[in-house]
Scaffold this motif. Structure first.
Motif, short mmCIF file in Angstrom:
data_model
loop_
_atom_site.label_atom_id
_atom_site.label_comp_id
_atom_site.label_asym_id
_atom_site.label_seq_id
_atom_site.Cartn_x
_atom_site.Cartn_y
_atom_site.Cartn_z
N TRP A 80 49.22 -78.24 85.90
CA TRP A 80 48.74 -77.60 87.12
C TRP A 80 47.63 -76.64 86.76
O TRP A 80 47.62 -76.08 85.64
N ASP A 109 41.51 -67.78 88.86
CA ASP A 109 41.80 -68.51 87.64
C ASP A 109 42.35 -67.51 86.63
O ASP A 109 41.69 -66.53 86.29
N ARG A 152 46.40 -70.95 87.97
CA ARG A 152 45.86 -70.13 89.05
C ARG A 152 46.95 -69.35 89.78
O ARG A 152 48.10 -69.78 89.88
N ALA A 174 39.42 -66.77 101.51
CA ALA A 174 40.79 -67.16 101.81
C ALA A 174 40.96 -67.44 103.30
O ALA A 174 40.25 -66.89 104.15
N ASP A 177 50.91 -70.22 90.00
CA ASP A 177 51.61 -71.13 90.91
C ASP A 177 52.79 -71.80 90.21
O ASP A 177 53.87 -71.95 90.80
N SER A 197 47.33 -68.93 93.35
CA SER A 197 46.70 -69.71 94.40
C SER A 197 47.65 -69.87 95.58
O SER A 197 48.45 -68.98 95.87
N TYR A 198 47.57 -71.01 96.24
CA TYR A 198 48.24 -71.18 97.53
C TYR A 198 49.75 -71.08 97.46
O TYR A 198 50.39 -70.67 98.44
N ALA A 226 40.57 -66.88 97.82
CA ALA A 226 41.73 -67.73 98.05
C ALA A 226 42.56 -67.90 96.80
O ALA A 226 43.76 -68.14 96.88
N TRP A 227 41.92 -67.79 95.62
CA TRP A 227 42.65 -67.94 94.36
C TRP A 227 41.89 -67.27 93.23
O TRP A 227 40.72 -66.92 93.37
N ILE A 232 37.09 -66.51 90.51
CA ILE A 232 37.72 -66.56 91.82
C ILE A 232 37.14 -67.70 92.63
O ILE A 232 36.10 -68.27 92.28
N SER A 233 37.82 -68.03 93.71
CA SER A 233 37.37 -69.13 94.57
C SER A 233 35.98 -68.82 95.12
O SER A 233 35.68 -67.67 95.48
#
Length: 335
Positions: free
Chosen positions: A228, A274, A231, A285, A212, A233-234, A271-272, A280-281
Motif C-alpha cells: 500500500w 506521503d 501515506r 481535501a 493507512d 490518507s483516506y 488530502a494526504w 502532500i497531495s
C-alpha cells in the motif's frame, strides 16, 4: 491510565447542536436505496459493510426506525457470512459478494448500531444480534502480534509468517467501548489499550502521522505496510476522529494530524501526506476531511462547539465522514 483515557471524554464548551435528523435525511436521500443498500457513488456504486454500519448508527441516532430496519435487513440478506455473525465486506451490483472476508470496522459499527437501536427501541432481539457480532469480533479478529493484542482488519489474509498487517483506522474506539459494555470481557480493554499504545508508536514523517496500513514485524518496530502507499490518507484520516470521539483528543495521533492540517506551508488543506517523503497531495481535501480537520483542531483548543457543517456534495465518502463528525460532536456535547 489507558482505561481512564478510553472511558472519559473532554470537558468542552458547547452551543446548541444542529439536528442530526436533517443531516441523516440528506445522506439517506443521496446514498441509501429503498431496500437499505448504501451506495458508494465514487466507487462503482459498490456497497461496503462499513457504510452499512455507519448508516445504521446514524439512522438509530436520528430515530429513523424504518431506515434502520431496511439497512439491517439488506445487510443480513446480502452480506451474511455462513459460519459466523460477521458481514462480508463488499457487494458489487450485478455480481453480489465477490469476497466473503469481513472488514472489522464494518462489523464494529454494525454491532454498535444494533446495540444502540436495541436500547432506543427496547428491542431485545437487536441486542442479541449485536452481542453475537461482538462475540465473533473477539473470537475471530483479536490476535497477538508481538507485544500487542491487535484487531485484524479481516479474518483472513493479514497474518503472515514475518509480520501482521493492521489498519489503524479500524480501531473505532467509541464502538469498542460500546461493545465492551454489552459483552464484558477483559480482552476489550487489552485491545483498546494496545491500540492506543500502537498508535503512539506508529507515527511517521514530519508530522508524526499514522499510515493507512501498518505492518507489525515479528520482533521489529511497526512500519508502513508494503503493498500500500506509505501515506496518511483516506483511511487514516479516521484515526484522529475515532480517538477524539472516544475522549482522547490529546493523543499524539490527533495532535499530529491537527498540526499537519494547520501547517501554514500548505497552499491548500491536503488530502494526504506521503510518510516517506513528506510530500502532500497536489489537490485539496474533500469537505468531509476538512470537517475531520476542524474537529481535530477544536479538540486541541479545548473549545468545542458545532461548527457550520459545509456541504459535502455528492461524494459518498466525504458525506459519510461528515455524518461521523456530526455524531462524534453530538456525543461529546452530551457529556
Amino acid at each position: 491510565m489507558r482505561r481512564r483515557l478510553l472511558l472519559s471524554a473532554p470537558l468542552l464548551g458547547a452551543m446548541a447542536a444542529p439536528p442530526l435528523p436533517a443531516a441523516w435525511a440528506a445522506f439517506r436521500a443521496r446514498f441509501v436505496q429503498p431496500d437499505g443498500r448504501v451506495v458508494d457513488t465514487g466507487n462503482g456504486n459498490i456497497s461496503h459493510s462499513e457504510g452499512q454500519g455507519w448508516a445504521m448508527l446514524a439512522a438509530a441516532r436520528a430515530e429513523d426506525r424504518a431506515a434502520f430496519d431496511a439497512l439491517w435487513g439488506w445487510t443480513r440478506r446480502a452480506l451474511r457470512r455462513p459460519h459466523d455473525a460477521l458481514s462480508a465486506w463488499r457487494f458489487r451490483p450485478g455480481r453480489g459478494v465477490e469476497d466473503m472476508n469481513n472488514a472489522t470496522d464494518g462489523d464494529l459499527f454494525i454491532a454498535w448500531a444494533l446495540l444502540d437501536g436495541a436500547a432506543r427501541w427496547a428491542e431485545p432481539e437487536l441486542a442479541r444480534q449485536g452481542e453475537a457480532v461482538a462475540q465473533d469480533v473477539l473470537r475471530l479478529l483479536v490476535r497477538p502480534a508481538g507485544e500487542f493484542r491487535v484487531l485484524l482488519p479481516g479474518a483472513h489474509g493479514f497474518e503472515q509468517a514475518a509480520h501482521t498487517v493492521v489498519n489503524p483506522s479500524y480501531y473505532a474506539f467509541p464502538a469498542l467501548r460500546a461493545l465492551a459494555r454489552a459483552v464484558p470481557d477483559p480482552a476489550w480493554l487489552r485491545v483498546a489499550a494496545d491500540g492506543v499504545a500502537l498508535l503512539r508508536e506508529a507515527r511517521f514523517g514530519r508530522w508524526g502521522l499514522p499510515p493507512d496500513w501498518l505492518a507489525l514485524p515479528r520482533g521489529g518496530r511497526p512500519a508502513p505496510a508494503m503493498g500500500w502507499p506509505a501515506r496518511f490518507s483516506y483511511d487514516a484520516v479516521r484515526v484522529p476522529l475515532y480517538l477524539g470521539w472516544a475522549g482522547m483528543g490529546g493523543e499524539p495521533a490527533v495532535t499530529g494530524a491537527a498540526r499537519f492540517w494547520a501547517d501554514p506551508r500548505h497552499r491548500h488543506l491536503p488530502a494526504w501526506a506521503d510518510l516517506a517523503t513528506d510530500a502532500i497531495s497536489p489537490y485539496p481535501a474533500m469537505a468531509g476531511i476538512a470537517q475531520v480537520a476542524e474537529f481535530a483542531s477544536r479538540l486541541q483548543r479545548s473549545e468545542f462547539m458545532h461548527p457550520s457543517m459545509r456541504e459535502s456534495g455528492l461524494h459518498y465518502y466525504s458525506s459519510a465522514l461528515s455524518l461521523l463528525v456530526r455524531m462524534a460532536q453530538d456525543d461529546l456535547l452530551s457529556v
